[in-house]
Design a protein around this motif. Structure first.
Motif, PDB file in Angstrom:
ATOM      1  N   SER A   1      29.658  84.224  48.275  1.00 56.14           N
ATOM      2  CA  SER A   1      28.526  84.464  49.121  1.00 56.14           C
ATOM      3  C   SER A   1      28.651  85.880  49.857  1.00 56.14           C
ATOM      4  O   SER A   1      27.687  86.816  50.110  1.00 56.14           O
TER       5      SER A   1
ATOM      6  N   VAL B   1      26.269  88.989  50.754  1.00 54.66           N
ATOM      7  CA  VAL B   1      25.536  89.542  52.517  1.00 54.66           C
ATOM      8  C   VAL B   1      26.025  90.829  52.756  1.00 54.66           C
ATOM      9  O   VAL B   1      25.346  91.659  53.627  1.00 54.66           O
TER      10      VAL B   1
ATOM     11  N   GLN C   1      23.363  91.189  58.645  1.00 51.26           N
ATOM     12  CA  GLN C   1      23.929  89.597  58.607  1.00 51.26           C
ATOM     13  C   GLN C   1      24.819  89.411  58.364  1.00 51.26           C
ATOM     14  O   GLN C   1      26.173  90.227  57.737  1.00 51.26           O
TER      15      GLN C   1
ATOM     16  N   THR D   1      26.309  79.218  57.207  1.00 49.77           N
ATOM     17  CA  THR D   1      24.922  79.553  57.944  1.00 49.77           C
ATOM     18  C   THR D   1      25.214  81.180  57.585  1.00 49.77           C
ATOM     19  O   THR D   1      26.344  81.739  57.408  1.00 49.77           O
ATOM     20  N   ILE D   2      23.949  81.777  57.367  1.00 47.27           N
ATOM     21  CA  ILE D   2      23.800  83.442  56.782  1.00 47.27           C
ATOM     22  C   ILE D   2      23.988  84.609  58.389  1.00 47.27           C
ATOM     23  O   ILE D   2      22.254  83.715  59.000  1.00 47.27           O
ATOM     24  N   GLN D   3      24.575  84.146  59.629  1.00 43.63           N
ATOM     25  CA  GLN D   3      23.729  84.642  60.651  1.00 43.63           C
ATOM     26  C   GLN D   3      23.453  86.038  60.975  1.00 43.63           C
ATOM     27  O   GLN D   3      23.801  86.787  60.769  1.00 43.63           O
ATOM     28  N   ARG D   4      22.125  86.590  61.096  1.00 41.64           N
ATOM     29  CA  ARG D   4      21.282  87.455  61.844  1.00 41.64           C
ATOM     30  C   ARG D   4      22.502  88.195  63.241  1.00 41.64           C
ATOM     31  O   ARG D   4      21.953  87.351  63.967  1.00 41.64           O
TER      32      ARG D   4
ATOM     33  N   GLN E   1      11.938  77.722  57.980  1.00 40.21           N
ATOM     34  CA  GLN E   1      12.551  76.888  58.813  1.00 40.21           C
ATOM     35  C   GLN E   1      12.736  75.838  58.278  1.00 40.21           C
ATOM     36  O   GLN E   1      13.932  74.567  58.303  1.00 40.21           O
TER      37      GLN E   1
ATOM     38  N   ASN F   1      16.767  80.555  54.199  1.00 39.77           N
ATOM     39  CA  ASN F   1      16.853  81.465  54.975  1.00 39.77           C
ATOM     40  C   ASN F   1      15.384  81.987  56.105  1.00 39.77           C
ATOM     41  O   ASN F   1      15.074  82.641  54.873  1.00 39.77           O
ATOM     42  N   THR F   2      15.495  82.504  57.057  1.00 35.26           N
ATOM     43  CA  THR F   2      14.364  83.418  57.618  1.00 35.26           C
ATOM     44  C   THR F   2      14.696  84.698  58.302  1.00 35.26           C
ATOM     45  O   THR F   2      13.971  85.358  58.901  1.00 35.26           O
ATOM     46  N   ASN F   3      16.076  85.191  57.818  1.00 35.42           N
ATOM     47  CA  ASN F   3      16.537  86.164  58.321  1.00 35.42           C
ATOM     48  C   ASN F   3      15.457  87.637  57.836  1.00 35.42           C
ATOM     49  O   ASN F   3      15.024  88.569  59.220  1.00 35.42           O
TER      50      ASN F   3
END
Length: 486
Positions: A19, A23, A39, A63-66, A189, A194-196
């Motif tokens: 993953s 990313v 990200q 989480t996938i952080q923006r 959400q 994921n909403t990035n």
């Protein structure tokens, strides 16, 4: 820990590193995508089993952080608004500046000088038809300059008013897009998605909107962003958007007032005054209204005052003098209408000023009637008095000034406005670049950093694969031992 537990740990590591690699690949592929925010896969250990011999249960992607700095973005949005207004004013001033050349170039100032110089020439030969024709010709040239200048300023004003249709349409489109994205983000959400990418798209629209109008943004817990004017009403609430419209204003020559229907509202409110004020609601919309209702109006007012004073002073002397045919009481220019208090001059007169005489014989160069016995052909007293008006201090709104000095002061103020605005645009552009660079240092993709991460994740992935191989070997050995014992 059992062998199966070891395999589970290895499997979780493979999935997590895969993953993270995905990313990273997404970041690299979007290195040149406008508005894309870097990200990061945030890894965390899987909860430990209870007991004294627990060694953990592997790793997972939490989480996938923006990468996004809301404070920097707010500053950039504010600067976009300021720049939008300043650039709009700059474009208008670039059209205004050539209309007001100094006294050494052709233009209204030169026409005024030639008009009064021709009266001086007439004073040298009061009965000369050539000199009298020059007075009329130069007067008509000056009148045409007043009319043309007023018309050119009016066209700038009309163009600004006409541009409001497209501008408010673009604003409405952006508001609708933000509301729609709010709805999508809220739903995604709530579903744990994921909403990035959606947030990046919304941020791009908000940034575009900030150049058109000054805004404030407030992040909500449900993922939506509320948008309002910097010092005014709401524009977006959740998935509901407000809308701008235009309405003819009879009190402003039927130029358009800007109306706002707030989210969920049924009636529009007039926000014209708060848009063109100094409260930070500027943007391109505020700058356009400032050009239309302030800058151009101010310059037209300067021309009206100059034309009104010139006409009144010349008419006063002309009507008190005498022409070659004994005519008297005749105005040289069409008289200005009485000013509407508190104004001290006639609004719009620079566009309406016209000659009131057409015969050279009606030009009153003399202070006595030349047709009366003993007066000969008259004298040059009146012509000299009118010629002196060019340099005679007169009461103006800015203080006592001659007509030529007043025009020079208007030219000077235009020049200073152009210079000041150009400096402001340059400073604003530099600030935008600095804030954009600062934003990119936080949200932008660095290929060097991503390639370093890629190597790190790849090495960890290979390590996880070896861990699984080791576990598999151990499991095979146990199976073989059990089989042999049986």
């Amino acid at each position: 820990m059992s062998v199966m537990g070891l395999l589970d740990i290895g499997n979780s590591a493979l999935a997590a590193q895969k993953s993270a690699i995905t990313v990273t690949g997404q970041n690299v592929s979007n290195v040149n995508t406008p508005g894309y925010s870097k990200q990061t896969a945030v890894l965390e250990t899987v909860a430990f089993d209870t007991g004294p011999d627990s060694t953990g249960n592997g790793v997972k992607v939490a989480t996938i952080q923006r990468a996004y700095n809301q404070f920097i973005q707010a500053q950039l949005n504010g600067q976009n608004s300021t720049s939008g207004a300043q650039t709009t004013v700059q474009s208008a001033l670039q059209r205004v500046e050539p209309l007001f050349p100094d006294l050494t170039s052709d233009g209204l100032g030169t026409s005024i000088q030639k008009f009064f110089n021709s009266w001086q020439d007439l004073a040298n030969n009061p009965k000369g038809q050539t000199e009298r024709q020059a007075v009329l010709s130069n007067a008509q040239s000056m009148v045409s300059s007043f009319n043309s200048l007023n018309s050119s300023l009016g066209q700038i004003k009309q163009d600004a008013n006409s541009s409001l249709t497209g501008l408010t349409g673009a604003i409405n489109s952006n508001l609708a897009s933000i509301a729609a994205l709010n709805g999508q983000i809220q739903a995604a959400q709530a579903a744990g998605a994921n909403t990035n990418a959606l947030q990046d798209s919304r941020n791009q629209v908000i940034q575009s909107l900030s150049g058109e109008v000054g805004i404030n943004c407030l992040q909500q817990q449900d993922g939506t962003i509320s948008v309002s004017l910097s010092t005014g009403p709401s524009l977006v609430q959740g998935d509901k958007a407000g809308s701008f419209s235009l309405k003819a204003d009879p009190a402003n020559s039927n130029y358009s007032s800007v109306m706002l229907q707030q989210p969920g509202g049924n009636t529009g409110i007039d926000i014209t005054s708060i848009m063109e004020g100094a409260g930070g609601n500027s943007g391109t919309l505020g700058g356009t209204l400032l050009v239309r209702d302030n800058i151009v109006n101010g310059l037209q007012g300067n021309l009206d005052e100059l034309a009104s004073n010139l006409a009144n002073q010349v008419n006063s002397l002309q009507s008190g003098g005498y022409g070659l045919n004994g005519s008297t009481g005749v105005n040289f220019f069409t008289p200005p209408a009485a000013p509407v208090p508190p104004a001290t001059f006639t609004a719009g007169y620079s566009g309406a000023i016209a000659l009131n005489i057409s015969s050279t014989n009606d030009i009153a160069a003399a202070s006595t009637d030349p047709t009366q016995p003993g007066n000969g052909t008259g004298n040059n007293v009146n012509a000299l008095a009118i010629a002196d008006l060019a340099t005679t201090p007169l009461p103006m709104t800015g203080g006592s000034q001659s007509l030529t000095d007043y025009y020079s002061s208007v030219v000077g103020s235009v020049g200073l406005s152009v210079q000041s605005n150009n400096q402001a645009v340059t400073q604003s552009s530099n600030m935008q670049k600095q804030l954009t660079n600062l934003q990119q240092s936080t949200s932008g993709v660095s290929l060097d950093e991503e390639l370093t991460n890629l190597i790190s994740y790849q090495t960890a992935y290979q390590g996880a694969a070896k861990l699984i191989n080791t576990g598999q070997t151990m499991l095979d050995t146990i199976i073989a031992m059990v089989t042999a014992a049986g």
